[in-house]
Design an enzyme around this catalytic site. Sequence first.
Site, PDB file in Angstrom:
ATOM      1  N   ARG A  39      -1.280  -9.644  13.741  1.00 17.54           N
ATOM      2  CA  ARG A  39      -1.807  -8.585  12.870  1.00 17.54           C
ATOM      3  C   ARG A  39      -2.565  -9.178  11.681  1.00 17.54           C
ATOM      4  O   ARG A  39      -3.624  -8.686  11.288  1.00 17.54           O
ATOM      5  CB  ARG A  39      -0.663  -7.699  12.377  1.00 17.54           C
TER       6      ARG A  39
ATOM      7  N   ARG B 179     -11.859  -0.323   9.256  1.00 11.96           N
ATOM      8  CA  ARG B 179     -11.208  -1.544   9.733  1.00 11.96           C
ATOM      9  C   ARG B 179     -12.212  -2.616  10.147  1.00 11.96           C
ATOM     10  O   ARG B 179     -11.852  -3.771  10.319  1.00 11.96           O
ATOM     11  CB  ARG B 179     -10.290  -1.230  10.924  1.00 11.96           C
TER      12      ARG B 179
ATOM     13  N   ARG C 218      12.588  -6.603   7.273  1.00  9.04           N
ATOM     14  CA  ARG C 218      12.707  -5.142   7.152  1.00  9.04           C
ATOM     15  C   ARG C 218      13.547  -4.540   8.278  1.00  9.04           C
ATOM     16  O   ARG C 218      13.405  -4.900   9.446  1.00  9.04           O
ATOM     17  CB  ARG C 218      11.314  -4.483   7.168  1.00  9.04           C
TER      18      ARG C 218
ATOM     19  N   LYS D 298       0.836  -1.211   0.000  1.00  3.85           N
ATOM     20  CA  LYS D 298       0.000   0.000   0.000  1.00  3.85           C
ATOM     21  C   LYS D 298       0.867   1.256   0.000  1.00  3.85           C
ATOM     22  O   LYS D 298       0.527   2.242  -0.649  1.00  3.85           O
ATOM     23  CB  LYS D 298      -0.936   0.017   1.218  1.00  3.85           C
TER      24      LYS D 298
ATOM     25  N   ARG E  35      11.214  -2.528  13.643  1.00  6.93           N
ATOM     26  CA  ARG E  35      10.026  -2.116  14.384  1.00  6.93           C
ATOM     27  C   ARG E  35       9.568  -3.261  15.280  1.00  6.93           C
ATOM     28  O   ARG E  35       9.677  -4.436  14.915  1.00  6.93           O
ATOM     29  CB  ARG E  35       8.913  -1.729  13.420  1.00  6.93           C
TER      30      ARG E  35
END
Length: 321
Positions: free
Chosen positions: A274, A179, A218, A104, A263
């Site tokens: 998630r 959401r 990442r 996204k 993160r």
Amino acid sequence: MLAARFASRQVSTKLSAAPKRTAATVARFSASSGSSSSNHAALVTVAGLAAVAAIVAHERSENKTYNLFGSKSVEQAIKETEDKFGAFWPRNILILFGPPGAGKGTHGPKIEHLLGVPQLSTGDMLRQAVTDQTEIGKKADAIMKAGGLVSDDIVIGIIRDRIDQPDCRFGFILDGFPRTLKQARALDAMLAKEGAFVTKVIELQVPDEVLEERICGRWIHKGSGRSYHVKFAPPKSMKVDGKGEPIPASMKDDLTHEPLIQRPDDTAAALTKRLHGYHKDTVPILDHYKPKGVVRTVNANQNMDAVWKECLDALERPKHS
């Protein structure tokens, strides 16, 4: 914008010569067409154009630039056209869905640039409302300071305030909202008050196992936001241990040589949670919009150019055979 390009177009011609040229066209058309009834209407049209050209030539001097919008300036014509679009045409309202790591952040800005409408993040809107101390922002700030969760009504209120801004008059892209199915219904109700509705829902699909590789590899440079990946875009400084895993102390930014970070939610355990929440909440929302004929699915598990091509196909109006 098409209207703007059309508004800026001017025609410069020797208008006094137009009737002669058009009359010659009529003569050639008549000679080649014969007297069949099927060509009669077209001949009348061309003859009408000749008459119009004669009138224009009479009213305008030779070699004078003829503005398609009469005496209005190009800027005024553009503004009036855009005002009409903003007032009378439906807004282009798009929802962009995708699990963490689906792309996204890569393709959202491209869609924003293509359509000329802003991409709105609920997190950014919430922070801005608090900073601006709007009425809704003050309520949200008080709740967050008390450790509470911001209600759907407040989030909807923040979105309502934001989409009233001039840059949203032609439409907007929602990222991260709705959401839940409850939020989707609340969004629909809010838009319905102005006669608007969600015009497109695009879901970027990537298998969960691929997302784990994307997300868990990442590393981020906190100062600049530059993103690296141990497999797809490793920093120049990266070294690996005997198991092929990156050595954390070697992960440094290419430009500043400052340490990179991961993160807290870019771990396998956090991602699993998630993704579970994403699938549980998103499927009902997609099912809610599918009967309206606005949902499009994009295979985001391919190279970026191929994903973008599918995004463009999804954005286009369906062709009727």
